[in-house]
Design a protein around this motif. Sequence first.
Motif, mmCIF file in Angstrom:
data_model
loop_
_atom_site.group_PDB
_atom_site.id
_atom_site.type_symbol
_atom_site.label_atom_id
_atom_site.label_comp_id
_atom_site.label_asym_id
_atom_site.label_seq_id
_atom_site.Cartn_x
_atom_site.Cartn_y
_atom_site.Cartn_z
ATOM 1 N N TRP A 56 3.698 -9.555 7.899
ATOM 2 C CA TRP A 56 2.792 -10.064 8.024
ATOM 3 C C TRP A 56 1.702 -10.899 7.027
ATOM 4 O O TRP A 56 0.957 -11.416 6.859
ATOM 5 N N ARG A 57 2.872 -10.752 5.793
ATOM 6 C CA ARG A 57 2.842 -11.343 4.974
ATOM 7 C C ARG A 57 2.583 -12.781 4.706
ATOM 8 O O ARG A 57 4.019 -13.404 5.240
ATOM 9 N N GLY A 58 1.666 -13.645 3.975
ATOM 10 C CA GLY A 58 1.169 -14.744 3.663
ATOM 11 C C GLY A 58 2.226 -15.285 2.801
ATOM 12 O O GLY A 58 2.473 -14.345 2.065
ATOM 13 N N GLU A 59 2.170 -16.549 2.373
ATOM 14 C CA GLU A 59 3.188 -16.693 1.488
ATOM 15 C C GLU A 59 2.213 -17.061 -0.096
ATOM 16 O O GLU A 59 2.808 -16.771 -1.285
ATOM 17 N N ASN A 60 1.106 -16.811 0.618
ATOM 18 C CA ASN A 60 0.160 -16.351 -0.773
ATOM 19 C C ASN A 60 -0.289 -15.557 -0.936
ATOM 20 O O ASN A 60 -1.032 -14.888 -2.014
ATOM 21 N N ASP A 61 0.389 -14.655 -0.993
ATOM 22 C CA ASP A 61 -0.695 -13.196 -0.120
ATOM 23 C C ASP A 61 0.507 -12.354 -2.295
ATOM 24 O O ASP A 61 1.780 -12.171 -1.122
ATOM 25 N N SER A 62 -0.040 -12.003 -2.680
ATOM 26 C CA SER A 62 0.453 -11.264 -3.836
ATOM 27 C C SER A 62 0.836 -10.114 -4.402
ATOM 28 O O SER A 62 1.059 -9.588 -4.898
ATOM 29 N N GLY A 63 0.113 -9.586 -3.911
ATOM 30 C CA GLY A 63 0.141 -7.886 -3.466
ATOM 31 C C GLY A 63 -1.116 -7.482 -2.626
ATOM 32 O O GLY A 63 -2.153 -7.372 -2.333
ATOM 33 N N LEU A 64 -0.844 -5.963 -2.032
ATOM 34 C CA LEU A 64 -1.326 -5.426 -1.216
ATOM 35 C C LEU A 64 -1.716 -3.829 -1.466
ATOM 36 O O LEU A 64 0.176 -3.227 -1.701
ATOM 37 N N TYR A 65 -2.891 -3.270 -1.373
ATOM 38 C CA TYR A 65 -3.134 -1.872 -2.163
ATOM 39 C C TYR A 65 -3.635 -1.609 -1.214
ATOM 40 O O TYR A 65 -4.854 -1.965 -0.492
ATOM 41 N N LEU A 66 -4.045 -0.044 -1.364
ATOM 42 C CA LEU A 66 -4.617 0.737 0.064
ATOM 43 C C LEU A 66 -5.035 2.374 -1.873
ATOM 44 O O LEU A 66 -4.692 2.712 -1.888
ATOM 45 N N VAL A 67 -6.298 2.160 -1.170
ATOM 46 C CA VAL A 67 -7.337 3.150 -2.309
ATOM 47 C C VAL A 67 -8.378 3.677 -1.144
ATOM 48 O O VAL A 67 -8.746 3.655 -0.412
ATOM 49 N N ASP A 68 -8.532 4.598 -2.403
ATOM 50 C CA ASP A 68 -10.065 5.773 -1.478
ATOM 51 C C ASP A 68 -11.323 5.119 -1.335
ATOM 52 O O ASP A 68 -11.277 3.645 -2.409
ATOM 53 N N GLU A 69 -12.161 6.111 -1.269
ATOM 54 C CA GLU A 69 -13.847 5.570 -1.155
ATOM 55 C C GLU A 69 -14.295 5.581 -2.985
ATOM 56 O O GLU A 69 -14.930 4.601 -3.339
ATOM 57 N N SER A 70 -13.447 5.748 -3.767
ATOM 58 C CA SER A 70 -13.844 5.904 -5.038
ATOM 59 C C SER A 70 -13.143 5.226 -6.374
ATOM 60 O O SER A 70 -13.069 4.784 -7.073
ATOM 61 N N GLY A 71 -11.900 4.379 -4.923
ATOM 62 C CA GLY A 71 -11.226 3.045 -6.078
ATOM 63 C C GLY A 71 -9.844 3.418 -6.451
ATOM 64 O O GLY A 71 -9.311 2.913 -6.810
ATOM 65 N N LYS A 72 -9.647 5.371 -5.578
ATOM 66 C CA LYS A 72 -7.940 5.389 -6.686
ATOM 67 C C LYS A 72 -7.123 5.034 -5.887
ATOM 68 O O LYS A 72 -7.194 4.630 -4.508
ATOM 69 N N ARG A 73 -5.524 4.491 -6.305
ATOM 70 C CA ARG A 73 -4.981 3.631 -5.852
ATOM 71 C C ARG A 73 -4.049 4.416 -5.094
ATOM 72 O O ARG A 73 -3.755 5.824 -5.732
ATOM 73 N N LEU A 74 -4.089 5.050 -3.872
ATOM 74 C CA LEU A 74 -3.078 5.492 -3.057
ATOM 75 C C LEU A 74 -2.154 5.093 -2.499
ATOM 76 O O LEU A 74 -0.638 5.961 -2.891
ATOM 77 N N ALA A 75 -1.424 3.752 -2.322
ATOM 78 C CA ALA A 75 -0.573 3.101 -2.122
ATOM 79 C C ALA A 75 -0.560 1.421 -3.154
ATOM 80 O O ALA A 75 -1.285 1.015 -2.846
ATOM 81 N N ASP A 76 1.042 1.127 -3.368
ATOM 82 C CA ASP A 76 1.141 -0.122 -3.532
ATOM 83 C C ASP A 76 2.602 -0.667 -2.867
ATOM 84 O O ASP A 76 3.525 -0.369 -3.035
ATOM 85 N N ILE A 77 1.741 -1.206 -1.669
ATOM 86 C CA ILE A 77 2.573 -1.249 -0.126
ATOM 87 C C ILE A 77 3.368 -2.468 -0.646
ATOM 88 O O ILE A 77 5.007 -1.600 -0.263
ATOM 89 N N TRP A 78 3.266 -3.620 -1.094
ATOM 90 C CA TRP A 78 4.704 -3.818 -1.825
ATOM 91 C C TRP A 78 5.254 -4.230 -3.174
ATOM 92 O O TRP A 78 6.719 -4.175 -3.346
ATOM 93 N N GLN A 79 4.632 -3.161 -3.569
ATOM 94 C CA GLN A 79 5.317 -3.272 -5.485
ATOM 95 C C GLN A 79 5.982 -4.150 -5.898
ATOM 96 O O GLN A 79 7.340 -4.303 -6.010
ATOM 97 N N GLU A 80 5.275 -5.784 -5.672
ATOM 98 C CA GLU A 80 5.774 -6.316 -6.711
ATOM 99 C C GLU A 80 5.192 -6.731 -8.102
ATOM 100 O O GLU A 80 4.729 -5.338 -8.552
#
Length: 585
Positions: free
Chosen positions: A208-232
């Motif tokens: 589903w990634r668009g041409e202008n999407d440069s990063g997608l992250y999953l974080v918890d409610e405190s802002g801690k990063r759980l996953a860097d999905i595309w790892q660009e």
Amino acid sequence: MRRLQVRGFGTIFFKNLSLLSVLILFPIILVAVLAGLSFSASMKSEIRSYSYKSLQNYKNLTDTMIADYMAQSHHLGNDSDVELFLLQRNNDTVYYDRNVIHNLLNSQMSMKEYLDSIYIYSNRSGRIISNYGESSYKDFFDHSWMQEYQANTVPSRFWCVFRTGLNNQNRPIQVLSIYKALGTLTDNQGVIVFNINWGKFARQLAEWRGENDSGLYLVDESGKRLADIWQEEGTSLPASVTARIREEPSYVESGSSIFYNTPVHATGWHYILAVSNSVYYGSLRPLLVSMLVIVAIWLLATAIIAVLISLRIYRPIRSILGALRDYSPLVEESRLLPKDEEGYIITAIQRTLREHEAVSVQLTERIGMLKKAQSIALQSQINPHFLHNTLDSINWSAMGLTGGKNETSVMITQLASMLRYSLEDGSKLVPLEKELEHIRTYLNLQMIRYRNKFRVEWEVAAEIKHCRVIKIMLQPILENAIYHGIKPMEGAGIITITAKPNNGLLEIVIRDNGVGMDRLKVRRINSLMQQTDIQEKAHIGIPNVNQRIQLFFGEEYGITVASAEQEGTEVLLRLPYLTGDGQAP
């Protein structure tokens, strides 16, 4: 005049051109600012719309996945063989059918390729059934999920955890585990765990990634990063973005990217999408070109306007000069003023006179309305005093009939006391002790009327009797308690009045054991508290008191109503704790 005669049209033209050239800078700047703001708002709106759609695609895919497995866990938890497996203890006779459970698990595994495994764990036996087979927990290859389960054993609770798990080859993989604790509030039987291979699921998100999407992250409610999905490479998640994860608006500009976030269903997590702002700045060049074209056109239009204005000014002046040179007493004065300008001035004067006349009429009408309002206000002050004096006369008449005090005279005296209390200045606060004295008088009247249909219990702290409260704020609540709670019930009722300080607040609770109300009626009454325009109807006294409290003290204070059918009603009043001088202690 000499200069006009010598230089003529050129003098007027260059003066107008100079003046318009200066004045034209302000419209150009204004147009540039407005165009820039409009362009910025339009582009940001377009980028937000694009990013919102992209985020919704990622969110919907994840939400659907989590919702599906929540539903499947409910289905598995209600299966009879699974229930028997959870109830079995060690060394008990096996009553469940393992093949049925394995078939259920295998059918789930075949539906989605990113589903790595399913665990069903029994607290009683310490055994696990999974898509790999059945074994004890000690002999099972994956243990990292147990610590999270032991920390969240509330039955029927769903939750999701990101962890590093093991596959059947004992290789570490990143896993999204969906937990469903099973059992009742008093009997925690076990848990079902769906383990999602995050790497495989992330590949579906990438579709589903668009041409202008440069990063997608999953974080918890405190802002801690759980996953860097595309790892660009070259992209990162700034701390300023995670720090504002719960704030509105849901986008933050940082560096060369714009970050958007949206919550994930049934978790405290958020997706954060980074969109390159090159699409925003890349559109500035056409805007600059357009602005230059507009400036050129505007300058050309300025020259044309200067010519037209100069001609319009020069021609009448030339005619005036000619008239001065060739003066004749037969020249009519009307020729010195264009007829269209003269007509405009006359029309404007007539319109002004008509508007003045209309304003005078409206002012006269409003003065009459004001006098009428004043008359009504004076009458409203006279009527209560007349009623009070009349009650006093009736009281003496009743006492004269029996030769002394009687039930009627007592009721009239108490009613007159209440009326006298209500006639005092209602804009000032009164001591709580005085307000309690007023409602004691009111309750005495009601006890006489209803022949001891109810009794009253008082629990009032001595140190709060001098707190300042609003006049006549408790009577409407007690009135509701008697008429809608105690009166319809069989037998006698109890009304409890409690008043005490609580963390800098004055809390007053009026509770009855009457017939109570259903949830819909309680919700309707509490919703009336939020309205500013209240109509006359049943239970309206409570919202009216709530509105008076908020007008006096602020919206953080007010009334809360709680009730249940055949269990009674409780009304809680929260007020500021004000001492005798009207200040907080």
